[in-house]
Design a protein around this motif. Sequence first.
Motif, PDB file in Angstrom:
ATOM      1  N   PRO A 526       0.825  -1.225   0.000  1.00 44.55           N
ATOM      2  CA  PRO A 526       0.000   0.000   0.000  1.00 44.55           C
ATOM      3  C   PRO A 526       0.851   1.263   0.000  1.00 44.55           C
ATOM      4  CG  PRO A 526      -0.840  -1.598   1.584  1.00 44.55           C
ATOM      5  CD  PRO A 526       0.469  -2.135   1.100  1.00 44.55           C
ATOM      6  N   GLU A 527       0.544   2.151  -0.920  1.00 40.64           N
ATOM      7  CA  GLU A 527       1.297   3.394  -1.036  1.00 40.64           C
ATOM      8  C   GLU A 527       1.124   4.266   0.204  1.00 40.64           C
ATOM      9  OE1 GLU A 527       4.094   5.692  -2.762  1.00 40.64           O
ATOM     10  OE2 GLU A 527       3.312   3.765  -3.499  1.00 40.64           O
ATOM     11  N   ARG A 528      -0.052   4.226   0.812  1.00 35.67           N
ATOM     12  CA  ARG A 528      -0.284   5.050   2.008  1.00 35.67           C
ATOM     13  C   ARG A 528       0.627   4.617   3.158  1.00 35.67           C
ATOM     14  NH1 ARG A 528      -3.170   2.402   5.810  1.00 35.67           N
ATOM     15  NH2 ARG A 528      -4.144   0.421   5.183  1.00 35.67           N
ATOM     16  N   LEU A 529       0.988   3.331   3.204  1.00 40.43           N
ATOM     17  CA  LEU A 529       1.912   2.862   4.226  1.00 40.43           C
ATOM     18  C   LEU A 529       3.354   3.181   3.848  1.00 40.43           C
ATOM     19  CD1 LEU A 529       0.386  -0.634   5.150  1.00 40.43           C
ATOM     20  CD2 LEU A 529       0.079   1.560   6.312  1.00 40.43           C
ATOM     21  N   ARG A 530       3.666   3.072   2.576  1.00 41.53           N
ATOM     22  CA  ARG A 530       5.038   3.348   2.129  1.00 41.53           C
ATOM     23  C   ARG A 530       5.400   4.817   2.365  1.00 41.53           C
ATOM     24  NH1 ARG A 530       8.283   0.357  -1.280  1.00 41.53           N
ATOM     25  NH2 ARG A 530       6.506  -0.946  -1.882  1.00 41.53           N
ATOM     26  N   GLU A 531       4.448   5.705   2.215  1.00 44.66           N
ATOM     27  CA  GLU A 531       4.724   7.133   2.397  1.00 44.66           C
ATOM     28  C   GLU A 531       5.086   7.476   3.837  1.00 44.66           C
ATOM     29  OE1 GLU A 531       1.211   9.001   1.026  1.00 44.66           O
ATOM     30  OE2 GLU A 531       1.706   8.798  -1.112  1.00 44.66           O
ATOM     31  N   ARG A 532       4.721   6.628   4.775  1.00 42.94           N
ATOM     32  CA  ARG A 532       4.958   6.911   6.189  1.00 42.94           C
ATOM     33  C   ARG A 532       6.211   6.218   6.728  1.00 42.94           C
ATOM     34  NH1 ARG A 532       0.380   8.800   8.848  1.00 42.94           N
ATOM     35  NH2 ARG A 532       0.894   7.696  10.781  1.00 42.94           N
ATOM     36  N   GLU A 533       6.973   5.576   5.854  1.00 43.60           N
ATOM     37  CA  GLU A 533       8.183   4.886   6.284  1.00 43.60           C
ATOM     38  C   GLU A 533       9.308   5.872   6.603  1.00 43.60           C
ATOM     39  OE1 GLU A 533       7.482   0.819   3.615  1.00 43.60           O
ATOM     40  OE2 GLU A 533       9.054   2.252   3.097  1.00 43.60           O
ATOM     41  N   GLN A 534      10.231   5.408   7.438  1.00 43.05           N
ATOM     42  CA  GLN A 534      11.421   6.220   7.694  1.00 43.05           C
ATOM     43  C   GLN A 534      12.322   6.194   6.462  1.00 43.05           C
ATOM     44  OE1 GLN A 534      13.317   6.623  11.476  1.00 43.05           O
ATOM     45  NE2 GLN A 534      12.157   4.920  12.315  1.00 43.05           N
ATOM     46  N   PRO A 535      12.912   7.324   6.096  1.00 48.71           N
ATOM     47  CA  PRO A 535      13.758   7.356   4.894  1.00 48.71           C
ATOM     48  C   PRO A 535      15.105   6.693   5.132  1.00 48.71           C
ATOM     49  CG  PRO A 535      13.794   9.481   5.989  1.00 48.71           C
ATOM     50  CD  PRO A 535      12.778   8.637   6.724  1.00 48.71           C
ATOM     51  N   THR A 536      15.808   6.453   4.047  1.00 49.28           N
ATOM     52  CA  THR A 536      17.124   5.827   4.136  1.00 49.28           C
ATOM     53  C   THR A 536      18.088   6.671   4.964  1.00 49.28           C
ATOM     54  OG1 THR A 536      16.783   4.804   1.962  1.00 49.28           O
ATOM     55  CG2 THR A 536      19.039   4.903   2.777  1.00 49.28           C
ATOM     56  N   GLY A 537      17.958   7.988   4.866  1.00 49.85           N
ATOM     57  CA  GLY A 537      18.843   8.863   5.623  1.00 49.85           C
ATOM     58  C   GLY A 537      18.775   8.647   7.123  1.00 49.85           C
ATOM     59  N   SER A 538      17.616   8.274   7.623  1.00 50.83           N
ATOM     60  CA  SER A 538      17.508   8.034   9.063  1.00 50.83           C
ATOM     61  C   SER A 538      18.312   6.807   9.466  1.00 50.83           C
ATOM     62  CB  SER A 538      16.039   7.858   9.453  1.00 50.83           C
ATOM     63  OG  SER A 538      15.487   6.695   8.864  1.00 50.83           O
ATOM     64  N   PHE A 539      18.346   5.786   8.619  1.00 53.37           N
ATOM     65  CA  PHE A 539      19.137   4.596   8.937  1.00 53.37           C
ATOM     66  C   PHE A 539      20.631   4.888   8.816  1.00 53.37           C
ATOM     67  CE2 PHE A 539      14.989   2.897   7.786  1.00 53.37           C
ATOM     68  CZ  PHE A 539      14.771   2.005   8.811  1.00 53.37           C
ATOM     69  N   GLU A 540      21.001   5.765   7.893  1.00 52.12           N
ATOM     70  CA  GLU A 540      22.406   6.151   7.802  1.00 52.12           C
ATOM     71  C   GLU A 540      22.834   6.929   9.048  1.00 52.12           C
ATOM     72  OE1 GLU A 540      22.322   8.294   4.179  1.00 52.12           O
ATOM     73  OE2 GLU A 540      22.629   6.523   2.907  1.00 52.12           O
ATOM     74  N   ALA A 541      21.937   7.767   9.572  1.00 47.69           N
ATOM     75  CA  ALA A 541      22.244   8.490  10.807  1.00 47.69           C
ATOM     76  C   ALA A 541      22.398   7.523  11.980  1.00 47.69           C
ATOM     77  CB  ALA A 541      21.146   9.505  11.092  1.00 47.69           C
ATOM     78  N   MET A 542      21.559   6.486  12.018  1.00 41.88           N
ATOM     79  CA  MET A 542      21.691   5.467  13.063  1.00 41.88           C
ATOM     80  C   MET A 542      23.042   4.763  12.967  1.00 41.88           C
ATOM     81  SD  MET A 542      17.936   3.679  12.804  1.00 41.88           S
ATOM     82  CE  MET A 542      16.531   4.691  12.334  1.00 41.88           C
ATOM     83  N   ARG A 543      23.471   4.517  11.736  1.00 48.00           N
ATOM     84  CA  ARG A 543      24.752   3.841  11.548  1.00 48.00           C
ATOM     85  C   ARG A 543      25.909   4.699  12.068  1.00 48.00           C
ATOM     86  NH1 ARG A 543      27.915   2.919   5.868  1.00 48.00           N
ATOM     87  NH2 ARG A 543      29.464   1.431   6.595  1.00 48.00           N
ATOM     88  N   GLU A 544      25.856   5.995  11.794  1.00 51.28           N
ATOM     89  CA  GLU A 544      26.919   6.878  12.276  1.00 51.28           C
ATOM     90  C   GLU A 544      26.943   6.922  13.805  1.00 51.28           C
ATOM     91  OE1 GLU A 544      29.300   8.240  10.449  1.00 51.28           O
ATOM     92  OE2 GLU A 544      28.384   7.075   8.830  1.00 51.28           O
ATOM     93  N   THR A 545      25.779   6.929  14.411  1.00 53.89           N
ATOM     94  CA  THR A 545      25.738   6.903  15.874  1.00 53.89           C
ATOM     95  C   THR A 545      26.326   5.603  16.408  1.00 53.89           C
ATOM     96  OG1 THR A 545      23.736   8.272  15.833  1.00 53.89           O
ATOM     97  CG2 THR A 545      24.220   7.112  17.881  1.00 53.89           C
ATOM     98  N   ARG A 546      26.035   4.507  15.740  1.00 51.41           N
ATOM     99  CA  ARG A 546      26.578   3.218  16.156  1.00 51.41           C
ATOM    100  C   ARG A 546      28.099   3.200  16.009  1.00 51.41           C
ATOM    101  NH1 ARG A 546      24.973  -0.941  19.428  1.00 51.41           N
ATOM    102  NH2 ARG A 546      27.082  -1.660  19.779  1.00 51.41           N
ATOM    103  N   ARG A 547      28.610   3.770  14.945  1.00 54.97           N
ATOM    104  CA  ARG A 547      30.063   3.833  14.764  1.00 54.97           C
ATOM    105  C   ARG A 547      30.719   4.647  15.879  1.00 54.97           C
ATOM    106  NH1 ARG A 547      31.074   5.097   8.334  1.00 54.97           N
ATOM    107  NH2 ARG A 547      30.953   2.937   7.558  1.00 54.97           N
ATOM    108  N   ALA A 548      30.112   5.791  16.196  1.00 52.26           N
ATOM    109  CA  ALA A 548      30.662   6.625  17.263  1.00 52.26           C
ATOM    110  C   ALA A 548      30.631   5.882  18.597  1.00 52.26           C
ATOM    111  CB  ALA A 548      29.875   7.932  17.360  1.00 52.26           C
TER     112      ALA A 548
END
Length: 830
Positions: A526-548
């Motif tokens: 469903p497109e209405r559910l896909r529009e509410r997903e977290q973007p890829t950038g948020s997961f990249e930010a999580m990765r940087e926090t994990r590295r730190a």
Amino acid sequence: MAEPVGTASREPSGGRRALRCLLAALGLSLLLSPLSGGAVLLAAAPASAEETPDGTPAAEDTDIGAARVTVTEVSPAVPGPDSVITLRGTVTNTGDSTITTAGAAPRLAVPLTDRAAIDAAGSRQGFDIGLDGSYLSGYGVELEPIAPEQARPFTLRVPISELGAGTAGVHQVTVAVTGRTEAEQWDQILGAGRVVLPLAGPEGREEEDGGTALTVLWPLISTPHLLPGSRNGDEQVPVLRDDTLLTEISSGGRLHQMVNLGADLPVTWLIDPDLLASVDAMTDEYRVQGPEGLVEGQGQEVARAWLHRLREAVADAEVVALPYADPDLASLAHQGKSVPGTLAQLRAATQLAPVTVETILGVRPLTDFTWPVEGALDPEIVSVATSAGAQWIIARDDSVRTGTGENHTPSAAGPIGGGVTAVVADSRISSLVDGRMSRAGEVTTARQSLLAHTLAVADQTPAAERHMVLAPQRMPTTAGARALAEAVETLAEEADWARFADLDEAARAEPDPLSALSVAGTDAYPERLREREQPTGSFEAMRETRRALDDFAVILTRADRVVTPFGNAIRREMSTSWRGDPVDAARYRAEVRAELRDLTEQVHLIEKSPITLSGRSAIIPVTVQNDLMQDVQGLELRLTSSRRIGLEVDEAREVLVGGGHSQSVKFEATARANGRTVLEAQLYTADGKPYGEAMRFHARVTSITSAVMLVIAGGVLLVVLAGIRVYTQRKRAEGAAGAAPEEPAGPGGGAPDGTTGEIPDSGPASGTGTDTDTGTGTGTGTGTDGETPRGPGDTADPPAPGTPAGEPGADTAGGDTASVRRGETVERGR
């Protein structure tokens, strides 16, 4: 309350009842005026809804507009053949003109033969004589005039036998309002309301009948509340973002109601372990972020009481632990899977879940289930779920193809390939309380719909057992939870066609032979559910926090005190609850990163003022400060010069600093030329990564002073002059030898002038140097670092490991805890 009109309270004669049933069977209608009780018209039911049998227009599947009829109570909810049903409700004037005369009356029951008909009965707005049944005389009530936007209540009591429902099953009963308005002075149908009735059979169902097994999921999930924590001496104090969790678990709050209601219901608990950890953190000292900063939390007693009640509620119930912090599987699959380390976080969340639940609640939960948002699946979501160890996926039938028509509801569980089983929730009953449940009649409608749908499924194949799963929204409102609890409780007490089963039983049941489950493609998500997903950038930010976090953990002697709370915080950043709220999700990520940055900056280099190096060599101290409440190790301090030819510095030094202390690390520097240089001190981890910010300071090198230059120049001049003299004497001697007889050597065998030819010793060179501000020093290699002497209670820091006292780099001052400050004399080497 309006009184019954005319003969409404009298039992109709057997002849009239028989005539009514005959006419209904022939498609005819006997309309009795609700105001007089007399017959108005006998006619065949019209083929269209242009005109009703009593001569009044009727709408078809549209809002009539003059009045809204709401049935707010049906009693009993599951009537038997001999029951007298009570219908209560309200009539609201939705028009612009006053309703002058009106009466509310029931219509004959209409059988609903399948689930699609039940859905239609619940969604229709208007009135249709063919769908809403014929008028039932003798049971109507007169209403007082109703002004615009005002409402009048009504109560109808009708024997089931009079409704024309001759068989058990699901039936629709319509309450129609007929009357006049000031603007339209003729009788007409002003509005209609409907309710579905599941009628029980005269003898109930036999025990050997298969029936319907219903699994009701009861989710305990909230938004992320915990931050990594703050320091209080040697303890890590939990920090909540705000006080909303205290509101939810307090009396009357959503989570308080969920626990109290679920304790008395046959449900399967779906629990987010992070919610338990957050409430458990509130049972002791904790802090809350406020507009003015952190304040002390006050919810200890409320948290203890909520957990105590929850432990009692789940003691004998089935508990399913979701992965820690309820990660958003769809966002992970569609946006985060390509970011390295994301799936590892999901696996860690799955492994942490059972430990948390068992520790806090004392029960062993099931952990093989995963629940994508709204049960929506595609192949990528299935792949991500199984990579974390899920064996069963809770799906919903509007995202999984079953291969059956509307007239057959398959059993819940079925394989979808790859050894994975989908436990398919029924979308019709799962969405019954998705609304606010705040309008009158919504609770009754939800309850009657649950009863009707389960009965309809049981009647599809009475001899076969069927499993159904009810999976409500993740965080039901307080009103929604009460509505669902009432529906489940009524089903448990009054229905004989359904029993309750655990989720594990539903998952392990034999697949329906008439169904073949398959997952729709990714494009069908469903497109209405896909529009509410977290973007890829948020997961990249999580990765940087994990590295730190990983870089910080390698220097800690008690890394678990930091890795555990921050690791959980990073997992909260993947929570499903962030859907549709990207601003708050980004704010939470920033809060976590800022807290981690603040901790890493507690280990830092103390700034130095400019220094002056005098003499050929000097000792340069650099101080490392550790404000953490634990020791740090595995650090290396390097000091480099921007003028490598003019100033050479010793190799790197290993650093070990106790919690709350500092260590002064000393480097020996050798000057080879005058001038200014920039020195840079930088900490490194054991794997060679820079740690923290570099510290730079200026140094002025005066190792070769003017006096020394004069002495050297004088010495060189003497050497040159002596050389010239020797050369001249030799030339003269050679010339004399060729022109005159050889003369004897002078006394002592020296030169003819009696000199020895040796170069006078110019004496040792000495150097002096000054700090750029005050102080002076000699070139003998002795001096002080200019620090304030310690008192009797001061504690000296240990020297760097592997550096014996007295050697370069050792803290021979016995506890040098500060950098070289303005006005100090730099310690020098010999």
